[in-house]
Design a protein around this motif. Structure first.
Motif, PDB file in Angstrom:
ATOM      1  N   THR A 110       0.852  -1.187   0.000  1.00  0.00           N
ATOM      2  CA  THR A 110       0.000   0.000   0.000  1.00  0.00           C
ATOM      3  C   THR A 110       0.881   1.227   0.000  1.00  0.00           C
ATOM      4  N   ASP A 111       0.304   2.365  -0.358  1.00  0.00           N
ATOM      5  CA  ASP A 111       1.060   3.614  -0.349  1.00  0.00           C
ATOM      6  C   ASP A 111       0.152   4.743   0.121  1.00  0.00           C
ATOM      7  N   GLY A 112       0.645   5.974   0.036  1.00  0.00           N
ATOM      8  CA  GLY A 112      -0.134   7.119   0.450  1.00  0.00           C
ATOM      9  C   GLY A 112      -0.347   7.229   1.946  1.00  0.00           C
ATOM     10  N   LEU A 113       0.568   6.692   2.754  1.00  0.00           N
ATOM     11  CA  LEU A 113       0.446   6.767   4.209  1.00  0.00           C
ATOM     12  C   LEU A 113       1.087   8.053   4.721  1.00  0.00           C
ATOM     13  N   ALA A 114       0.486   8.643   5.745  1.00  0.00           N
ATOM     14  CA  ALA A 114       0.995   9.880   6.325  1.00  0.00           C
ATOM     15  C   ALA A 114       1.709   9.595   7.632  1.00  0.00           C
ATOM     16  N   SER A 115       2.966   9.963   7.718  1.00  0.00           N
ATOM     17  CA  SER A 115       3.822   9.779   8.902  1.00  0.00           C
ATOM     18  C   SER A 115       3.618   8.435   9.590  1.00  0.00           C
ATOM     19  N   PRO A 116       3.708   7.315   8.862  1.00  0.00           N
ATOM     20  CA  PRO A 116       3.539   6.010   9.510  1.00  0.00           C
ATOM     21  C   PRO A 116       4.666   5.747  10.496  1.00  0.00           C
ATOM     22  N   TRP A 117       4.339   5.078  11.596  1.00  0.00           N
ATOM     23  CA  TRP A 117       5.349   4.805  12.638  1.00  0.00           C
ATOM     24  C   TRP A 117       5.237   3.374  13.139  1.00  0.00           C
ATOM     25  N   GLY A 118       4.181   3.057  13.894  1.00  0.00           N
ATOM     26  CA  GLY A 118       4.034   1.711  14.435  1.00  0.00           C
ATOM     27  C   GLY A 118       3.393   0.765  13.444  1.00  0.00           C
ATOM     28  N   LEU A 119       3.760  -0.518  13.534  1.00  0.00           N
ATOM     29  CA  LEU A 119       3.203  -1.548  12.660  1.00  0.00           C
ATOM     30  C   LEU A 119       3.012  -2.812  13.486  1.00  0.00           C
ATOM     31  N   ALA A 120       1.852  -3.434  13.369  1.00  0.00           N
ATOM     32  CA  ALA A 120       1.573  -4.680  14.078  1.00  0.00           C
ATOM     33  C   ALA A 120       0.705  -5.563  13.199  1.00  0.00           C
ATOM     34  N   GLY A 130      14.274   5.871   0.385  1.00  0.00           N
ATOM     35  CA  GLY A 130      14.387   6.932   1.363  1.00  0.00           C
ATOM     36  C   GLY A 130      14.513   6.390   2.774  1.00  0.00           C
ATOM     37  N   ARG A 131      13.987   7.158   3.719  1.00  0.00           N
ATOM     38  CA  ARG A 131      14.069   6.797   5.134  1.00  0.00           C
ATOM     39  C   ARG A 131      13.212   5.570   5.425  1.00  0.00           C
ATOM     40  N   LEU A 132      13.755   4.660   6.221  1.00  0.00           N
ATOM     41  CA  LEU A 132      13.060   3.414   6.549  1.00  0.00           C
ATOM     42  C   LEU A 132      12.776   3.385   8.038  1.00  0.00           C
ATOM     43  N   ARG A 133      11.497   3.225   8.402  1.00  0.00           N
ATOM     44  CA  ARG A 133      11.077   3.393   9.794  1.00  0.00           C
ATOM     45  C   ARG A 133      10.886   2.091  10.559  1.00  0.00           C
ATOM     46  N   THR A 134      10.092   1.176  10.007  1.00  0.00           N
ATOM     47  CA  THR A 134       9.669   0.007  10.781  1.00  0.00           C
ATOM     48  C   THR A 134       9.768  -1.244   9.931  1.00  0.00           C
ATOM     49  N   VAL A 135      10.195  -2.332  10.555  1.00  0.00           N
ATOM     50  CA  VAL A 135      10.299  -3.621   9.879  1.00  0.00           C
ATOM     51  C   VAL A 135       9.644  -4.670  10.769  1.00  0.00           C
ATOM     52  N   LEU A 136       8.906  -5.591  10.142  1.00  0.00           N
ATOM     53  CA  LEU A 136       8.134  -6.590  10.881  1.00  0.00           C
ATOM     54  C   LEU A 136       8.215  -7.918  10.152  1.00  0.00           C
ATOM     55  N   ALA A 137       8.519  -8.982  10.883  1.00  0.00           N
ATOM     56  CA  ALA A 137       8.609 -10.304  10.261  1.00  0.00           C
ATOM     57  C   ALA A 137       7.248 -10.746   9.740  1.00  0.00           C
ATOM     58  N   LEU A 152       8.135  -3.792   5.429  1.00  0.00           N
ATOM     59  CA  LEU A 152       9.021  -2.647   5.623  1.00  0.00           C
ATOM     60  C   LEU A 152       8.240  -1.359   5.374  1.00  0.00           C
ATOM     61  N   VAL A 153       8.294  -0.432   6.325  1.00  0.00           N
ATOM     62  CA  VAL A 153       7.569   0.830   6.240  1.00  0.00           C
ATOM     63  C   VAL A 153       8.551   1.973   5.990  1.00  0.00           C
ATOM     64  N   THR A 154       8.298   2.781   4.983  1.00  0.00           N
ATOM     65  CA  THR A 154       9.127   3.954   4.722  1.00  0.00           C
ATOM     66  C   THR A 154       8.691   5.114   5.614  1.00  0.00           C
ATOM     67  N   SER A 155       9.546   6.154   5.697  1.00  0.00           N
ATOM     68  CA  SER A 155       9.272   7.283   6.592  1.00  0.00           C
ATOM     69  C   SER A 155       9.766   8.586   5.978  1.00  0.00           C
ATOM     70  N   ASN A 156       9.144   8.964   4.872  1.00  0.00           N
ATOM     71  CA  ASN A 156       9.551  10.178   4.172  1.00  0.00           C
ATOM     72  C   ASN A 156       8.602  11.348   4.377  1.00  0.00           C
ATOM     73  N   THR A 157       7.468  11.128   5.053  1.00  0.00           N
ATOM     74  CA  THR A 157       6.492  12.190   5.296  1.00  0.00           C
ATOM     75  C   THR A 157       6.508  12.623   6.760  1.00  0.00           C
ATOM     76  N   ASP A 158       7.640  12.398   7.432  1.00  0.00           N
ATOM     77  CA  ASP A 158       7.743  12.704   8.857  1.00  0.00           C
ATOM     78  C   ASP A 158       8.348  14.072   9.119  1.00  0.00           C
ATOM     79  N   GLY A 159       8.543  14.869   8.058  1.00  0.00           N
ATOM     80  CA  GLY A 159       9.124  16.189   8.215  1.00  0.00           C
ATOM     81  C   GLY A 159      10.618  16.228   8.050  1.00  0.00           C
ATOM     82  N   ARG A 160      11.255  15.069   7.956  1.00  0.00           N
ATOM     83  CA  ARG A 160      12.703  15.031   7.780  1.00  0.00           C
ATOM     84  C   ARG A 160      13.118  14.337   6.485  1.00  0.00           C
ATOM     85  N   GLY A 161      12.159  13.742   5.810  1.00  0.00           N
ATOM     86  CA  GLY A 161      12.463  13.073   4.561  1.00  0.00           C
ATOM     87  C   GLY A 161      12.118  13.938   3.367  1.00  0.00           C
TER      88      GLY A 161
END
Length: 390
Positions: A68-78, A351-358, A366-375
């Motif tokens: 999926t795409d179009g996520l805003a500042s994603p951080w946690g993943l479960a 780009g920036r990579l935030r979270t990884v989950l088996a 793998l979750v990217t993190s480019n919309t967090d204000g620093r990417g």
């Protein structure tokens, strides 16, 4: 909640990894996931038995698809039972369900009381081991006054956007700051809840064993201290951390954590209860008496580690400033020494990579993190990728 002082005089475990790459300053700071895990308090973990199942020295990563795409500042993943995913938005304070096959997004709702600012907001997520019976989701969040851990009941029969119950706070009073709020939570093999916290930029808090800052915490699902913690009436499991961002367990139920360094070294640590991981007195591998050295370390430009996961005999670590995915193959040695030097993948590609989950023994989310204000967001950011790994 009271957190009395841990007993003094812990002996450091000195990791002796010979081929290690270099860790980062807080690249996410101002510009510039059965019996107890690890080992009983005060003991050294038993060595995992080397076997033919050890990972290869060199690995591989294949991007299977963008889920999926179009996520805003994603951080946690479960992961939910059945394979769908939950993702938190740090800045929008929402939790969204992602269909694990189609990538279709369903908004569960907003989490009240979140005050996003700086590195704070709605951070880590965890699904209760008892989810099939109680439908509880746990979240680490920043409020106007503190960081805290809450649980919310999820009712998928309700309309989209209204599927979250009111938050029930199980732990409050974790100090907050504009930086270094920690935020990663995960249930261990012992079905207890672990949380990584940061020292909020106040470095002395990491060595203050009465503070919840700069620590790894271990608690019951109700937020209470656990029998087997270094001090029976304290949540503190380990201390001397700058900003813990990733938690995972290997096949031997040993706990691993990733952590931001400051100016020189970022770290991957093998966590033992009651041990002191050095900050701010030590950064990286110094072999200093009384402190535990990291198993692996990285230079500033190569990491800024965030989430980690265990799959295929290796720890996989997402890098923010480093914009790459690190593979650390484990040898099973008691001291945690890797089988081979860490290996980087996807460097600069997403780009920036935030979270990884088996997602099984040979796959990762793998979750990217480019919309967090620093990417630097590109079309489609942020996204969740499915990787096949070895």
């Amino acid at each position: 909640m009271q957190t009395p002082v841990l007993r003094k005089g812990v002996v450091a475990l000195l990791a002796s990894a010979s081929l290690l790459l270099s860790a980062c300053s807080s690249g996410d700071g101002p510009a510039g996931g059965g019996g107890p895990s690890s080992s009983p308090a005060g003991t050294t973990p038993a060595p995992a038995s080397p076997s033919a199942d050890l990972p290869p020295a060199k690995g591989s990563v294949e991007v299977v698809k963008t889920l999926t795409d179009g996520l805003a500042s994603p951080w946690g993943l479960a992961a939910l039972p059945g394979g769908d995913l939950l993702v938190s938005s740090r800045d929008e304070a929402t939790i969204t369900r992602i269909d694990g096959e189609s990538g279709r997004k369903t908004l569960l709702g907003s989490v009240p009381g979140v005050a996003p600012a700086g590195e704070g907001g709605l951070l880590g997520l965890a699904v209760a081991p008892t989810f099939g019976a109680d439908h509880l989701i746990y979240a680490y969040l920043t409020t106007e006054s503190d960081n805290r851990i809450v649980r919310l009941q999820y009712d998928e029969k309700k309309p989209a956007g209204q599927q979250l119950g009111a938050p029930d706070t199980i732990l409050r009073g974790i100090p907050k700051g504009s930086i270094h709020n920690g935020g990663r939570i995960a249930f261990g093999p012992d079905r207890m809840l672990y949380a990584g916290t940061g020292e909020t930029g106040d470095t002395g808090l990491a060595q203050d064993r009465s503070s919840l800052s700069g620590k790894i915490l271990r608690m019951t699902p109700d937020g209470e201290p656990v029998h087997g913690n270094p001090e029976g009436d304290s949540l503190v499991y380990s201390y001397g951390h700058r900003n813990v961002q990733g938690l995972t367990w290997d096949s031997g139920k040993r706990l691993w954590a990733s952590e931001f360094g400051q100016d020189t070294w970022d770290e991957l640590n093998l966590i033992e209860p009651g041990r002191n991981y050095g900050w701010p007195d030590v950064e990286g591998k110094e072999g200093k008496k009384g402190f535990v050295d990291p198993v692996a370390q990285w230079k500033t430009s190569e990491a800024s580690p965030s989430g980690i996961a265990y799959a295929g005999g290796s720890v996989w670590m997402a890098g923010l400033r480093g914009e790459r995915l690190w593979r650390i193959p484990l040898s099973g040695r008691a001291d945690g020494e890797p089988l081979a030097a860490p290996q980087a993948f996807l460097e600069g590609k997403y780009g920036r990579l935030r979270t990884v989950l088996a997602a099984g023994d040979d796959k990762l989310w793998l979750v990217t993190s480019n919309t967090d204000g620093r990417g630097t967001p590109k079309s489609g950011d942020d996204r969740i990728l499915l990787l096949k790994v070895r």
